[in-house]
Design an enzyme around this catalytic site. Structure first.
Site, PDB file in Angstrom:
ATOM      1  N   ASN A   1     -12.788 -31.959  14.691  1.00 37.34           N
ATOM      2  CA  ASN A   1     -13.800 -31.289  15.507  1.00 37.34           C
ATOM      3  C   ASN A   1     -13.292 -29.962  16.042  1.00 37.34           C
ATOM      4  O   ASN A   1     -14.007 -28.953  16.057  1.00 37.34           O
ATOM      5  CB  ASN A   1     -14.192 -32.167  16.697  1.00 37.34           C
ATOM      6  CG  ASN A   1     -15.001 -33.384  16.305  1.00 37.34           C
ATOM      7  OD1 ASN A   1     -15.495 -33.492  15.186  1.00 37.34           O
ATOM      8  ND2 ASN A   1     -15.133 -34.317  17.231  1.00 37.34           N
TER       9      ASN A   1
ATOM     10  N   GLY B   1     -13.610 -36.938  14.932  1.00 35.11           N
ATOM     11  CA  GLY B   1     -12.156 -36.901  15.061  1.00 35.11           C
ATOM     12  C   GLY B   1     -11.792 -35.647  15.821  1.00 35.11           C
ATOM     13  O   GLY B   1     -12.269 -34.542  15.506  1.00 35.11           O
TER      14      GLY B   1
ATOM     15  N   ASP C   1     -14.042 -30.925  22.445  1.00 28.78           N
ATOM     16  CA  ASP C   1     -13.539 -30.380  21.183  1.00 28.78           C
ATOM     17  C   ASP C   1     -14.074 -28.976  20.939  1.00 28.78           C
ATOM     18  O   ASP C   1     -13.346 -28.094  20.470  1.00 28.78           O
ATOM     19  CB  ASP C   1     -13.919 -31.305  20.027  1.00 28.78           C
ATOM     20  CG  ASP C   1     -13.262 -32.667  20.146  1.00 28.78           C
ATOM     21  OD1 ASP C   1     -12.172 -32.755  20.748  1.00 28.78           O
ATOM     22  OD2 ASP C   1     -13.839 -33.650  19.649  1.00 28.78           O
TER      23      ASP C   1
ATOM     24  N   ALA D   1     -15.037 -40.435  10.797  1.00 32.09           N
ATOM     25  CA  ALA D   1     -16.481 -40.436  10.595  1.00 32.09           C
ATOM     26  C   ALA D   1     -17.102 -41.034  11.850  1.00 32.09           C
ATOM     27  O   ALA D   1     -16.718 -42.123  12.279  1.00 32.09           O
ATOM     28  CB  ALA D   1     -16.845 -41.258   9.372  1.00 32.09           C
TER      29      ALA D   1
END
Length: 307
Positions: A43, A39, A253, A12
């Site tokens: 992601n 994360g 990401d 989170a």
């Protein structure tokens, strides 16, 4: 379409913005605060799914509000949660993020929680996912020995293993030989190779070291300078897509997830890297990480608008 898998972390993201990132011992008054999904593994899975991939995702969550938030996200996107494991003891991972409102740069502190509680029993549950996929994308935010054993298993099964080596961490030498592709940024590439990277020429030197270590293909991302793709056959310098950055938190990401989706569609590595650059460019124009990664339609529309 080829089925792909992502194995990694969920955090989170607790994000606060301010005029500058505080120095040690300094307290400043900031602006907006938000709690978002993050994360690297999560992601990248979300980015791949939004970019059109047929995806399986494995992660480990706590049985708490943040874990429920993650599951809600996956359900809303149609991500299969069959391989998402719930920890009986550990809390869901969390990341504390501070963003400079003027430069969009950030600093992050991660409390890993359930991400570092993977066991061999968990690995047994994840191995069927590996068998179903042709490409597997990993990062370095979950229990290292389990993470590396799953990479080795994927390689043994004849799968194409992609590693985004973030955050920068030690990697066993034997793992490099099992990688189809590695995708570090300039800082991670420098940590892995000992080559200080300041431009495309030094990035090429670092990429050559990674090939010598046994990796089949290397993409080093260089932020606003673009990216370098090196294989045994070719070296390609890919320019960045110029945009007005709002938040760079999830750019890497978004890049890796879109890259995975493009490979699943059958694009070549250069084509996939170019597609990923467009996805990353869109992501930095929005706040957040998972929330900022674009859908396939957005990427295609953005590409079309540039020509």
């Amino acid at each position: 379409m080829t089925k792909v898998g992502v194995i990694g972390s969920y955090n989170a993201d607790l994000t606060a913005k301010a005029a500058h990132i505080p120095k040690p011992g300094e307290t400043i008054l900031g602006g907006g605060f938000s709690v978002n999904n993050g994360g690297k593994g999560s992601n990248q899975a979300v980015a791949a799914k939004k970019a059109g991939a047929e995806l399986l995702f494995a992660a480990k969550l706590g049985q708490d509000a943040f874990g429920e938030k993650a599951l809600s996200l996956y359900r809303s996107l149609g991500i299969d949660t069959s391989f998402v494991i719930l920890s009986e003891k550990e809390a869901t991972g969390a990341a504390l993020i501070m963003v400079d409102e003027n430069t969009a740069e950030n600093c992050i502190l991660v409390a890993s929680g359930s991400n570092l509680s993977f066991t061999e029993e968990d690995a047994e549950k994840i191995r069927p996912l590996i068998c179903e996929c042709d490409y597997l994308l990993f990062q370095l935010e979950i229990t290292p020995e389990i993470n590396f054993s799953l990479m080795a298993y994927a390689h043994e099964q004849g799968k194409k293993v992609i590693l985004n080596p973030a955050p920068a961490s030690d990697i066993p030498e034997e793992i490099f030989h099992k990688l189809y592709l590695i995708t570090p940024n300039e800082h991670e590439a420098a940590a892995l190779t000992g080559v200080a990277i300041s431009d495309m020429a030094s990035a090429k030197k670092a990429a050559e070291v990674l090939l010598q270590k046994g990796v089949q293909n290397v993409i080093i991302t260089l932020g606003s300078e673009g990216a370098l793709l090196l294989t045994e056959e070719e070296c390609i310098m890919l320019p960045a897509i110029p945009v007005k950055a709002v938040d760079t938190t999830g750019a890497g990401d978004a890049y890796n997830g879109a890259l995975l989706a493009a490979l699943a569609e059958g694009k070549t590595l250069p084509e996939a890297a170019e597609y990923a650059a467009y996805a990353a460019a869109i992501s930095v124009t929005k706040p957040g990480a998972a929330e900022a990664s674009p859908f396939k339609e957005e990427i295609l529309s953005f590409i079309e608008s540039r020509f």
